[in-house]
Design a protein around this motif. Structure first.
Motif, mmCIF file in Angstrom:
data_model
loop_
_atom_site.group_PDB
_atom_site.id
_atom_site.type_symbol
_atom_site.label_atom_id
_atom_site.label_comp_id
_atom_site.label_asym_id
_atom_site.label_seq_id
_atom_site.Cartn_x
_atom_site.Cartn_y
_atom_site.Cartn_z
ATOM 1 N N HIS A 287 0.840 -1.192 0.000
ATOM 2 C CA HIS A 287 0.000 0.000 0.000
ATOM 3 C C HIS A 287 0.878 1.246 0.000
ATOM 4 C CE1 HIS A 287 -2.783 2.997 1.944
ATOM 5 N NE2 HIS A 287 -3.431 2.609 0.871
ATOM 6 N N SER A 288 0.699 2.095 -1.011
ATOM 7 C CA SER A 288 1.445 3.368 -1.059
ATOM 8 C C SER A 288 0.472 4.515 -1.272
ATOM 9 C CB SER A 288 2.432 3.383 -2.230
ATOM 10 O OG SER A 288 3.366 2.360 -2.111
ATOM 11 N N TRP A 289 0.755 5.601 -0.624
ATOM 12 C CA TRP A 289 -0.079 6.806 -0.739
ATOM 13 C C TRP A 289 0.758 7.857 -1.451
ATOM 14 C CZ3 TRP A 289 -0.673 10.776 3.710
ATOM 15 C CH2 TRP A 289 -1.630 11.746 3.363
ATOM 16 N N TRP A 290 0.189 8.442 -2.525
ATOM 17 C CA TRP A 290 0.993 9.332 -3.375
ATOM 18 C C TRP A 290 1.557 10.507 -2.601
ATOM 19 C CZ3 TRP A 290 -0.258 14.449 -3.980
ATOM 20 C CH2 TRP A 290 -1.546 14.822 -3.595
ATOM 21 N N ALA A 291 0.794 11.021 -1.637
ATOM 22 C CA ALA A 291 1.246 12.213 -0.910
ATOM 23 C C ALA A 291 2.547 11.927 -0.166
ATOM 24 C CB ALA A 291 0.162 12.660 0.072
ATOM 25 N N GLU A 292 2.728 10.650 0.212
ATOM 26 C CA GLU A 292 3.877 10.265 1.015
ATOM 27 C C GLU A 292 4.971 9.652 0.150
ATOM 28 O OE1 GLU A 292 3.931 8.181 5.404
ATOM 29 O OE2 GLU A 292 2.758 7.277 3.815
ATOM 30 N N ALA A 293 4.532 8.805 -0.821
ATOM 31 C CA ALA A 293 5.494 8.027 -1.605
ATOM 32 C C ALA A 293 5.628 8.534 -3.040
ATOM 33 C CB ALA A 293 5.073 6.560 -1.611
ATOM 34 N N GLY A 294 4.756 9.472 -3.452
ATOM 35 C CA GLY A 294 4.809 9.991 -4.819
ATOM 36 C C GLY A 294 4.049 9.128 -5.805
ATOM 37 N N GLU A 295 3.539 7.980 -5.352
ATOM 38 C CA GLU A 295 2.804 7.062 -6.208
ATOM 39 C C GLU A 295 1.741 6.375 -5.366
ATOM 40 O OE1 GLU A 295 6.569 5.638 -9.030
ATOM 41 O OE2 GLU A 295 6.269 4.714 -7.090
ATOM 42 N N ASP A 296 0.602 6.081 -6.019
ATOM 43 C CA ASP A 296 -0.442 5.304 -5.338
ATOM 44 C C ASP A 296 -0.293 3.842 -5.695
ATOM 45 O OD1 ASP A 296 -2.031 7.055 -3.830
ATOM 46 O OD2 ASP A 296 -2.996 7.826 -5.650
ATOM 47 N N PHE A 297 -0.524 2.984 -4.736
ATOM 48 C CA PHE A 297 -0.502 1.547 -5.037
ATOM 49 C C PHE A 297 -1.364 0.824 -4.020
ATOM 50 C CE2 PHE A 297 1.499 -2.674 -5.759
ATOM 51 C CZ PHE A 297 1.484 -2.675 -7.140
ATOM 52 N N ASP A 298 -2.175 -0.083 -4.512
ATOM 53 C CA ASP A 298 -2.994 -0.914 -3.620
ATOM 54 C C ASP A 298 -3.303 -2.220 -4.352
ATOM 55 O OD1 ASP A 298 -5.033 -0.352 -5.447
ATOM 56 O OD2 ASP A 298 -5.865 1.262 -4.233
ATOM 57 N N LEU A 299 -4.168 -3.028 -3.747
ATOM 58 C CA LEU A 299 -4.485 -4.342 -4.318
ATOM 59 C C LEU A 299 -5.071 -4.243 -5.716
ATOM 60 C CD1 LEU A 299 -6.136 -6.607 -1.613
ATOM 61 C CD2 LEU A 299 -4.061 -7.023 -2.930
ATOM 62 N N LYS A 300 -6.017 -3.304 -5.867
ATOM 63 C CA LYS A 300 -6.691 -3.160 -7.171
ATOM 64 C C LYS A 300 -5.699 -2.748 -8.242
ATOM 65 C CE LYS A 300 -11.484 -2.097 -6.274
ATOM 66 N NZ LYS A 300 -12.095 -1.116 -5.391
ATOM 67 N N ILE A 301 -4.842 -1.788 -7.915
ATOM 68 C CA ILE A 301 -3.861 -1.292 -8.897
ATOM 69 C C ILE A 301 -2.888 -2.418 -9.257
ATOM 70 C CG2 ILE A 301 -1.995 0.368 -9.283
ATOM 71 C CD1 ILE A 301 -3.502 2.316 -7.401
ATOM 72 N N ALA A 302 -2.450 -3.173 -8.245
ATOM 73 C CA ALA A 302 -1.494 -4.267 -8.494
ATOM 74 C C ALA A 302 -2.068 -5.277 -9.475
ATOM 75 C CB ALA A 302 -1.142 -4.957 -7.176
ATOM 76 N N GLU A 303 -3.308 -5.678 -9.250
ATOM 77 C CA GLU A 303 -3.935 -6.677 -10.115
ATOM 78 C C GLU A 303 -4.113 -6.133 -11.536
ATOM 79 O OE1 GLU A 303 -7.840 -8.005 -8.897
ATOM 80 O OE2 GLU A 303 -7.760 -9.742 -10.224
#
Ligand SMILES: [Mn+2]
Length: 391
Positions: A149-165
């Motif tokens: 799980h990544s949050w763009w505000a913190e990591a610069g990119e969003d990532f979660d289960l849905k995005i991964a799949e």
């Protein structure tokens, strides 16, 4: 006088009874209708008597002033009619009760709907008609980190289960579409398929991980994505080999995933799931020898000597030797004496910790095409941008 049947009975009729009602309407009488249908008139009359009885149970019998049918799942328990002196109806109670005989049908239908999305063993994908036996397509999956799980505000990119799949599936869709019709395909998972190996959401060394979803859910998504990839490869290639390397994030889950997929494709001889628990894995294709490992234990400069030590005969039979490795999440190809060692990027985003450490690698997935004699002859690339646009 011939029996009259109320046209509203059609609402309760099955196909055969409806056809009888149509014939009576057309020919005027049950006897004529039966004759036209080539049946004895008793067949038609008995069927329509049954229909009237069934409709009456549902509260519909116009000859008895019962014209309020019960809703599905109910049946009439009787009616009470208050008739005025002039014969007209002043009031009527329609009493209903749950129709137990329909309970089972309703439950059955519900139970069947529960299983709608569930498929047992793999459906058979028809093999492609023409493939080239001298070619091998390698699809290396660099560290997918399903569950991260990544949050763009913190990591610069969003990532979660849905995005991964979505990204895993979209990358395979694109690469299979442009792949040559090689007879053999190797789906090579380079390790860290899963971000966390258990419900504790910690790495093997105990570091806390940013995880999206419960462990069970993450497992389900990972399995679903991998099954999509294998099935897509089966459309293009006659023989599909799957190797899932264990990573430092998923030492146990990676092997369980390989076992699950091997069971799923138990009856599909075109899929070969490699179940070797070894850290270093080798595969020979003609004059080509490849090795693969996650990369957290063996280091790049040692890999070719280790290959020669582990597989002296295969080493001697081949002239093109490659190591495909994950773990570092960035691209790096180095040539050593005897072959090359290549580290791959990932489609996964960086997490907050890696963003803070200054990691900024590109994200993509590759397809590498090998010729049985000449080694790597072409490669293709699915960039993260294309996949995000397509999704
Ligand atoms: Mn990794």
């Amino acid at each position: 006088m011939a029996r009259q049947y109320d046209p509203r009975l059609r609402e309760f009729a099955d196909v055969r009874e409806a056809a009888f009602l149509d014939a009576i309407e057309k020919h005027g009488k049950p006897t004529l209708a039966a004759k036209a249908l080539g049946l004895h008139h008793s067949v038609v009359i008995r069927a329509l008597d049954n229909l009237e009885k069934r409709a009456a149970k549902m509260g519909f019998s116009p000859r008895h002033d019962m014209t309020r049918a019960c809703p599905p799942g109910f049946r009439s328990r009787g009616t009470s009619t208050l008739v005025k002196g002039d014969g007209t109806i002043a009031m009527q109670w329609v009493k209903t009760e749950v129709d137990k005989s329909q309970d089972e049908a309703i439950l059955r239908e519900f139970a069947e709907s529960l299983a709608d999305g569930v498929k047992a063993l793999a459906p058979i994908t028809p093999p492609p008609e023409h493939t080239l036996s001298d070619l091998l397509c390698v699809y290396p999956q660099g560290d997918p980190h399903v569950g991260l799980h990544s949050w763009w505000a913190e990591a610069g990119e969003d990532f979660d289960l849905k995005i991964a799949e979505r990204l895993m599936c979209a990358a395979i869709d694109r690469l299979v579409a442009i792949a040559p019709a090689a007879e053999t395909a190797l789906l090579l998972n380079l390790g860290d398929m899963f971000h966390a190996d258990n419900q504790k959401n910690e790495s093997q060394s105990g570091h806390k991980l940013d995880v999206d979803g419960r462990w069970a859910k993450v497992q389900q998504v990972g399995l679903r994505a991998m099954l999509h990839c294998v099935r897509r490869l089966l459309e293009k290639h006659k023989r599909v080999i799957l190797r899932i390397n264990r990573g430092n994030h998923d030492g146990h889950s990676a092997y369980a995933l390989a076992l699950m997929i091997s069971c799923y494709f138990h009856d599909e001889p075109r899929v070969e799931v490699d179940l070797s628990p070894a850290v270093a894995w080798y595969f020979q294709f003609g004059k080509v020898l490849m090795g693969s490992t996650h990369g957290d234990t063996i280091k790049g400069p040692d890999m070719l000597p280790i290959m020669a030590a582990d597989e002296p005969e295969k080493w001697g039979e081949t002239t093109h030797r490659y190591w495909y490795v994950g773990h570092v999440h960035h691209q790096d190809i180095k040539e050593y004496r005897g072959g090359t060692v290549e580290y791959f990027r990932t489609l996964a985003a960086r997490d907050a910790w890696h963003a803070g450490q200054g990691y900024r690698a590109g994200r993509d997935m590759r397809l590498i095409v090998h010729h049985r004699i000449h080694g790597e002859i072409e490669r293709h690339r699915a960039d993260i941008g294309m996949l995000q646009e397509a999704a």
